[in-house]
Design an enzyme around this catalytic site. Structure first.
Site, PDB file in Angstrom:
ATOM      1  N   SER A 145       0.874  -1.167   0.000  1.00  0.00           N
ATOM      2  CA  SER A 145       0.000   0.000   0.000  1.00  0.00           C
ATOM      3  C   SER A 145       0.914   1.221   0.000  1.00  0.00           C
ATOM      4  CB  SER A 145      -0.945  -0.039   1.208  1.00  0.00           C
ATOM      5  OG  SER A 145      -1.796   1.072   1.216  1.00  0.00           O
ATOM      6  N   TYR A 159      -4.389   7.473  -6.909  1.00  0.00           N
ATOM      7  CA  TYR A 159      -3.421   6.585  -6.240  1.00  0.00           C
ATOM      8  C   TYR A 159      -3.925   6.169  -4.845  1.00  0.00           C
ATOM      9  CZ  TYR A 159       1.178   5.134  -4.446  1.00  0.00           C
ATOM     10  OH  TYR A 159       2.232   4.435  -3.901  1.00  0.00           O
ATOM     11  N   LYS A 163      -4.627   2.473  -3.260  1.00  0.00           N
ATOM     12  CA  LYS A 163      -3.841   1.955  -2.131  1.00  0.00           C
ATOM     13  C   LYS A 163      -4.718   1.699  -0.892  1.00  0.00           C
ATOM     14  CE  LYS A 163       0.219   1.663  -4.082  1.00  0.00           C
ATOM     15  NZ  LYS A 163       0.865   0.364  -4.273  1.00  0.00           N
TER      16      LYS A 163
HETATM   17  N1  LIG Z   1       8.526   5.188  -4.268  1.00  0.00           N
HETATM   18  C1  LIG Z   1       7.685   5.635  -3.335  1.00  0.00           C
HETATM   19  O1  LIG Z   1       7.829   6.769  -2.816  1.00  0.00           O
HETATM   20  C2  LIG Z   1       6.540   4.761  -2.857  1.00  0.00           C
HETATM   21  C3  LIG Z   1       5.863   5.153  -1.704  1.00  0.00           C
HETATM   22  C4  LIG Z   1       4.796   4.370  -1.273  1.00  0.00           C
HETATM   23  C5  LIG Z   1       4.432   3.228  -1.964  1.00  0.00           C
HETATM   24  N2  LIG Z   1       5.126   2.874  -3.081  1.00  0.00           N
HETATM   25  C6  LIG Z   1       4.701   1.665  -3.779  1.00  0.00           C
HETATM   26  O2  LIG Z   1       5.769   0.740  -3.803  1.00  0.00           O
HETATM   27  C7  LIG Z   1       5.687  -0.065  -4.981  1.00  0.00           C
HETATM   28  C8  LIG Z   1       7.000   0.004  -5.737  1.00  0.00           C
HETATM   29  O3  LIG Z   1       7.194   1.351  -6.110  1.00  0.00           O
HETATM   30  P1  LIG Z   1       8.573   1.907  -6.683  1.00  0.00           P
HETATM   31  O4  LIG Z   1       8.666   3.303  -6.222  1.00  0.00           O
HETATM   32  O5  LIG Z   1       9.658   0.948  -6.400  1.00  0.00           O
HETATM   33  O6  LIG Z   1       8.213   1.960  -8.243  1.00  0.00           O
HETATM   34  P2  LIG Z   1       9.103   1.801  -9.569  1.00  0.00           P
HETATM   35  O7  LIG Z   1      10.532   2.056  -9.295  1.00  0.00           O
HETATM   36  O8  LIG Z   1       8.411   2.620 -10.597  1.00  0.00           O
HETATM   37  O9  LIG Z   1       8.903   0.263  -9.919  1.00  0.00           O
HETATM   38  C9  LIG Z   1       7.643  -0.203 -10.300  1.00  0.00           C
HETATM   39  C10 LIG Z   1       7.798  -1.616 -10.786  1.00  0.00           C
HETATM   40  O10 LIG Z   1       6.512  -2.134 -11.102  1.00  0.00           O
HETATM   41  C11 LIG Z   1       6.543  -2.636 -12.462  1.00  0.00           C
HETATM   42  N3  LIG Z   1       5.186  -2.494 -12.979  1.00  0.00           N
HETATM   43  C12 LIG Z   1       4.435  -1.371 -13.099  1.00  0.00           C
HETATM   44  N4  LIG Z   1       3.251  -1.662 -13.626  1.00  0.00           N
HETATM   45  C13 LIG Z   1       3.246  -3.000 -13.839  1.00  0.00           C
HETATM   46  C14 LIG Z   1       2.288  -3.902 -14.370  1.00  0.00           C
HETATM   47  N5  LIG Z   1       1.088  -3.493 -14.796  1.00  0.00           N
HETATM   48  N6  LIG Z   1       2.616  -5.220 -14.458  1.00  0.00           N
HETATM   49  C15 LIG Z   1       3.815  -5.657 -14.019  1.00  0.00           C
HETATM   50  N7  LIG Z   1       4.757  -4.850 -13.500  1.00  0.00           N
HETATM   51  C16 LIG Z   1       4.471  -3.539 -13.424  1.00  0.00           C
HETATM   52  C17 LIG Z   1       7.590  -1.751 -13.145  1.00  0.00           C
HETATM   53  O11 LIG Z   1       8.133  -2.323 -14.315  1.00  0.00           O
HETATM   54  P3  LIG Z   1       7.483  -2.042 -15.782  1.00  0.00           P
HETATM   55  O12 LIG Z   1       7.167  -0.585 -15.834  1.00  0.00           O
HETATM   56  O13 LIG Z   1       8.533  -2.484 -16.746  1.00  0.00           O
HETATM   57  O14 LIG Z   1       6.276  -2.886 -15.821  1.00  0.00           O
HETATM   58  C18 LIG Z   1       8.639  -1.717 -12.050  1.00  0.00           C
HETATM   59  O15 LIG Z   1       9.357  -2.929 -12.019  1.00  0.00           O
HETATM   60  C19 LIG Z   1       4.494   0.490  -5.778  1.00  0.00           C
HETATM   61  O16 LIG Z   1       3.348  -0.277  -5.515  1.00  0.00           O
HETATM   62  C20 LIG Z   1       4.353   1.886  -5.232  1.00  0.00           C
HETATM   63  O17 LIG Z   1       3.047   2.402  -5.402  1.00  0.00           O
HETATM   64  C21 LIG Z   1       6.175   3.605  -3.546  1.00  0.00           C
END
Ligand SMILES: NC(=O)c1ccc[n+]([C@@H]2O[C@H](COP(=O)([O-])OP(=O)(O)OC[C@H]3O[C@@H](n4cnc5c(N)ncnc54)[C@H](OP(=O)(O)O)[C@@H]3O)[C@@H](O)[C@H]2O)c1
Length: 298
Positions: A145, A159, A163
């Site tokens: 989330s 978003y 979440k």
């Molecule tokens: N970064 C933050 O500040 C933050 C904060 C709170 C929560 N989160 C959550 O943590 C998780 C990881 O985030 P992150 O920041 O590490 O993001 P990220 O660096 O953008 O990585 C996202 C990953 O998900 C894959 N992806 C996206 N859509 C997809 C789909 N439909 N099918 C399969 N793979 C998919 C992307 O690869 P492809 O694009 O090649 O598919 C990538 O490997 C997410 O759920 C995000 O909402 C992040």
């Protein structure tokens, strides 16, 4: 839990928190399969994950391209793994997207795509993997989330909705899988230094930026370290970093009173910029066929 020898299926494992977790799992001796949509990014990530493995020739480190929001694609990957005798012990759902913006300006399509990826993508993977774990009466599922999944953060109507949905779903999943000995965790990361955050920062409303400025950005490696410790300890709620723990506690204690604090930051930011953004004439024209109207017109 000792991760050595465990089979971990990691969605979103080609980037950010997912990649950092896949590397940490490989370093702990786990077999890792990552899922993401872009084959090139998967290949690059696999190199890094392999180089982190304790025994690269003995550990399976593989990647499968699939869009988890498409049930047929997700099912094809899980079927292939199961038929090859690779039943996951661990499912980590990180695949996610974020597109902040003012509610009235965000296209409906953004809401649908965000829900399809963040909520339905997570749901699809749980649907496909949980029965395997229930049958074996073991396993651990972690769904992701966000802090925006337990408080309403300005700019995150799409978003945040996705979440909050992940959170509601995972709360129920936990209670249904517990009798089968399958553990479930929910991760609430704070802002984390990943490509997703970099993209968000390009389009965030100023108010969202002002709110984000009140919390520290974590590294994906630190989030991965803390979440794996939480999973190893069997924690349900995993809140990396002190600030997300404080915000979670404050949200629980204060309820809607927390809005006073969040609204004050938004109000200050908007005052500095001459008030909330106007409703554009183009939007009114598109929605109602009105020409030359503004939000202040009677
Ligand atoms: N970064 C933050 O500040 C933050 C904060 C709170 C929560 N989160 C959550 O943590 C998780 C990881 O985030 P992150 O920041 O590490 O993001 P990220 O660096 O953008 O990585 C996202 C990953 O998900 C894959 N992806 C996206 N859509 C997809 C789909 N439909 N099918 C399969 N793979 C998919 C992307 O690869 P492809 O694009 O090649 O598919 C990538 O490997 C997410 O759920 C995000 O909402 C992040």
């Amino acid at each position: 839990m000792d991760f050595a020898g465990k089979k971990a299926l990691v969605t979103g494992g080609s980037s950010g928190i997912g990649k950092a977790t896949a590397k940490a799992l490989a370093a702990a001796g786990a077999h890792v399969c990552i899922i993401a949509r872009t084959p090139g990014k998967i290949d690059e990530a696999l190199e890094e994950i392999r180089s982190a493995a304790v025994d690269p020739s003995g550990q399976t480190i593989m990647g499968k391209p699939a869009d988890v929001s498409d049930y047929a694609q997700a099912r094809a990957v899980v079927r292939e793994l199961v038929q090859a005798g690779w039943e996951p012990d661990l499912l980590f759902n990180f695949a996610g997207i974020a597109h902040p913006g003012y509610f009235h300006e965000l296209p409906l399509d953004v809401f649908r795509r965000t829900m399809e990826t963040n909520f339905f993508g997570t749901l699809h993977m749980c649907k496909l993997v949980a029965p395997l774990m229930m049958r074996r009466r073991q396993g651990h599922i972690l769904n992701t989330s966000s802090v925006a999944g337990f408080i309403g953060v300005f700019g995150y109507t799409a978003y945040g909705a996705s979440k909050f949905a992940v959170r509601g779903f995972t709360d129920v999943l936990r209670s249904e899988l517990k009798p089968y000995g399958v553990r479930v965790s929910i991760l609430f990361p704070p802002d984390t230094d990943t490509p997703q955050l970099w993209e968000e920062n390009k389009i965030k409303p100023a108010e969202t930026r002002a709110l984000a400025g009140t919390v520290k950005v974590m590294s994906p490696e630190e989030v991965a370290r803390q979440l794996l410790r939480g999973v190893a300890q069997g924690q349900y709620i995993i809140l990396p970093g002190l600030e997300s723990k404080l915000v979670y506690t404050a949200a629980g204690l204060l309820g809607a009173k927390l809005h006073w604090f969040l609204d004050a930051i938004v109000r200050k930011n908007q005052r500095e910029r001459g008030g909330p953004p106007p409703v554009r004439d183009e939007l009114l024209a598109e929605l109602y066929g009105l020409q030359g109207q503004t939000d202040t017109d009677g």
